[in-house]
Design a protein around this motif. Structure first.
Motif, PDB file in Angstrom:
ATOM      1  N   ALA A 173       0.831  -1.202   0.000  1.00  0.00           N
ATOM      2  CA  ALA A 173       0.000   0.000   0.000  1.00  0.00           C
ATOM      3  C   ALA A 173       0.866   1.253   0.000  1.00  0.00           C
ATOM      4  CB  ALA A 173      -0.929  -0.007   1.216  1.00  0.00           C
ATOM      5  N   HIS A 174       1.957   1.212   0.769  1.00  0.00           N
ATOM      6  CA  HIS A 174       2.868   2.353   0.810  1.00  0.00           C
ATOM      7  C   HIS A 174       3.529   2.564  -0.555  1.00  0.00           C
ATOM      8  CE1 HIS A 174       5.501   5.360   2.494  1.00  0.00           C
ATOM      9  NE2 HIS A 174       6.571   4.690   2.038  1.00  0.00           N
ATOM     10  N   ALA A 175       3.946   1.462  -1.207  1.00  0.00           N
ATOM     11  CA  ALA A 175       4.565   1.561  -2.537  1.00  0.00           C
ATOM     12  C   ALA A 175       3.570   2.107  -3.549  1.00  0.00           C
ATOM     13  CB  ALA A 175       5.076   0.187  -2.975  1.00  0.00           C
ATOM     14  N   ARG A 176       2.294   1.652  -3.444  1.00  0.00           N
ATOM     15  CA  ARG A 176       1.256   2.134  -4.352  1.00  0.00           C
ATOM     16  C   ARG A 176       1.003   3.627  -4.147  1.00  0.00           C
ATOM     17  NH1 ARG A 176      -0.956   2.472  -9.026  1.00  0.00           N
ATOM     18  NH2 ARG A 176      -3.213   2.612  -9.060  1.00  0.00           N
ATOM     19  N   LEU A 177       0.991   4.054  -2.880  1.00  0.00           N
ATOM     20  CA  LEU A 177       0.805   5.472  -2.566  1.00  0.00           C
ATOM     21  C   LEU A 177       1.928   6.319  -3.156  1.00  0.00           C
ATOM     22  CD1 LEU A 177      -0.795   7.658  -1.079  1.00  0.00           C
ATOM     23  CD2 LEU A 177       0.593   7.174   0.938  1.00  0.00           C
ATOM     24  N   GLN A 178       3.165   5.837  -3.040  1.00  0.00           N
ATOM     25  CA  GLN A 178       4.302   6.578  -3.611  1.00  0.00           C
ATOM     26  C   GLN A 178       4.199   6.650  -5.138  1.00  0.00           C
ATOM     27  OE1 GLN A 178       7.717   4.544  -1.965  1.00  0.00           O
ATOM     28  NE2 GLN A 178       8.038   6.213  -0.485  1.00  0.00           N
ATOM     29  N   GLN A 179       3.754   5.539  -5.752  1.00  0.00           N
ATOM     30  CA  GLN A 179       3.593   5.517  -7.204  1.00  0.00           C
ATOM     31  C   GLN A 179       2.536   6.527  -7.645  1.00  0.00           C
ATOM     32  OE1 GLN A 179       2.004   1.842  -8.765  1.00  0.00           O
ATOM     33  NE2 GLN A 179       2.681   2.307 -10.862  1.00  0.00           N
ATOM     34  N   LEU A 180       1.406   6.562  -6.933  1.00  0.00           N
ATOM     35  CA  LEU A 180       0.344   7.504  -7.257  1.00  0.00           C
ATOM     36  C   LEU A 180       0.788   8.950  -7.050  1.00  0.00           C
ATOM     37  CD1 LEU A 180      -2.776   5.677  -5.757  1.00  0.00           C
ATOM     38  CD2 LEU A 180      -2.193   5.964  -8.177  1.00  0.00           C
ATOM     39  N   GLN A 181       1.574   9.183  -5.987  1.00  0.00           N
ATOM     40  CA  GLN A 181       2.096  10.529  -5.734  1.00  0.00           C
ATOM     41  C   GLN A 181       3.033  10.966  -6.853  1.00  0.00           C
ATOM     42  OE1 GLN A 181       1.249  12.624  -3.048  1.00  0.00           O
ATOM     43  NE2 GLN A 181       2.296  14.101  -4.372  1.00  0.00           N
ATOM     44  N   GLN A 182       3.860  10.040  -7.331  1.00  0.00           N
ATOM     45  CA  GLN A 182       4.777  10.353  -8.432  1.00  0.00           C
ATOM     46  C   GLN A 182       3.996  10.665  -9.706  1.00  0.00           C
ATOM     47  OE1 GLN A 182       7.646   7.287  -9.311  1.00  0.00           O
ATOM     48  NE2 GLN A 182       8.543   8.455 -10.993  1.00  0.00           N
ATOM     49  N   GLN A 183       2.938   9.877  -9.992  1.00  0.00           N
ATOM     50  CA  GLN A 183       2.110  10.126 -11.169  1.00  0.00           C
ATOM     51  C   GLN A 183       1.411  11.486 -11.071  1.00  0.00           C
ATOM     52  OE1 GLN A 183      -0.448   6.695 -11.277  1.00  0.00           O
ATOM     53  NE2 GLN A 183       1.030   5.457 -12.444  1.00  0.00           N
ATOM     54  N   GLN A 184       0.953  11.809  -9.868  1.00  0.00           N
ATOM     55  CA  GLN A 184       0.315  13.108  -9.666  1.00  0.00           C
ATOM     56  C   GLN A 184       1.307  14.244  -9.895  1.00  0.00           C
ATOM     57  OE1 GLN A 184      -1.198  13.866  -5.723  1.00  0.00           O
ATOM     58  NE2 GLN A 184      -2.276  15.706  -6.362  1.00  0.00           N
ATOM     59  N   ASP A 185       2.523  14.099  -9.359  1.00  0.00           N
ATOM     60  CA  ASP A 185       3.557  15.125  -9.549  1.00  0.00           C
ATOM     61  C   ASP A 185       3.890  15.300 -11.030  1.00  0.00           C
ATOM     62  OD1 ASP A 185       3.603  15.459  -6.815  1.00  0.00           O
ATOM     63  OD2 ASP A 185       5.436  14.277  -6.508  1.00  0.00           O
ATOM     64  N   GLU A 186       3.955  14.184 -11.769  1.00  0.00           N
ATOM     65  CA  GLU A 186       4.243  14.251 -13.206  1.00  0.00           C
ATOM     66  C   GLU A 186       3.097  14.938 -13.953  1.00  0.00           C
ATOM     67  OE1 GLU A 186       4.933  10.198 -14.285  1.00  0.00           O
ATOM     68  OE2 GLU A 186       6.931  10.140 -13.362  1.00  0.00           O
ATOM     69  N   ALA A 187       1.857  14.620 -13.557  1.00  0.00           N
ATOM     70  CA  ALA A 187       0.701  15.244 -14.194  1.00  0.00           C
ATOM     71  C   ALA A 187       0.676  16.750 -13.925  1.00  0.00           C
ATOM     72  CB  ALA A 187      -0.592  14.593 -13.707  1.00  0.00           C
ATOM     73  N   VAL A 188       1.003  17.147 -12.701  1.00  0.00           N
ATOM     74  CA  VAL A 188       1.049  18.574 -12.358  1.00  0.00           C
ATOM     75  C   VAL A 188       2.137  19.269 -13.175  1.00  0.00           C
ATOM     76  CG1 VAL A 188       1.649  20.204 -10.525  1.00  0.00           C
ATOM     77  CG2 VAL A 188       0.043  18.343 -10.059  1.00  0.00           C
TER      78      VAL A 188
END
Length: 198
Positions: free
Chosen positions: A4-19
């Motif tokens: 879950a922690h790895a998934r959260l980091q992946q989603l955060q990275q995708q969000q940062d890239e989208a921003v």
């Protein structure tokens, strides 16, 4: 828990890239709009001076702030006949007509369109201003076989646009229709069959 922690980091990275991509696109949009507005101002003033006989000036006002530009928009300011600067809404009907035509012609110079239709653009203009508009359109014209006319000539003067005024080279439509054909097509429909095209 680790998954879950790895998934959260992946989603955060995708969000940062989208921003980051969004910000890049906003920067590109701002740069393109700013370049167009600067070019438009350069063309607009010259066109407006021609339409006012050399004694007027016009420009588009806008903020340089990227975020505010898209929310506040652009305001057209005009100095008709050497008078005080005014916003578009504060102009008389004839002054608004000249300013609008100048803006349309300046945009046409920057981004040629195959054609424009103007209906009775000289209604709010006096004979002198209508003559200057006609002279400007004629000066932009070259060897096309298409024609244009205004809806209501001013007191029979040659200042109004008339049949045989031709389209600018950059604005020639494919398969354009001569004025005479347009008038025949309109007979019996209640429309006047007269138009101005640029």
């Amino acid at each position: 828990m680790a998954a879950a922690h790895a998934r959260l980091q992946q989603l955060q990275q995708q969000q940062d890239e989208a921003v980051a991509v969004r910000e890049q696109l906003l920067d590109e949009r701002y740069a393109k709009l700013l370049a167009v507005l600067q070019a438009l101002n350069a063309a607009l003033d010259g066109v407006y001076r021609q339409l006012t006989g050399g004694c007027g000036s016009a420009y588009c006002a806008y903020t340089q702030e990227r975020r505010l530009l898209f929310s506040q928009g652009v305001t057209l300011h005009v100095q008709p006949d050497g008078q005080a600067w005014r916003q578009f809404a504060m102009l008389s009907g004839g002054q608004q007509a000249l300013a609008t035509l100048a803006l349309s012609f300046a945009l046409q110079a920057l981004f040629p369109s195959p054609f424009y239709f103007f209906d009775e653009v000289d209604c709010a203009l006096d004979s002198l201003a209508a003559g200057r508009v006609a002279a400007f359109v004629r000066a932009q014209c070259s060897g096309s076989s298409s024609g244009s006319s205004t809806g209501s000539p001013k007191d029979g003067s040659t200042g109004s646009l008339s049949k045989g005024t031709e389209l600018p080279m950059a604005a020639k439509p494919v398969g354009s229709v001569p004025v005479d054909s347009a008038e025949v097509a309109c007979e019996g429909t209640g429309c006047c069959g007269r138009f101005a095209a640029l």
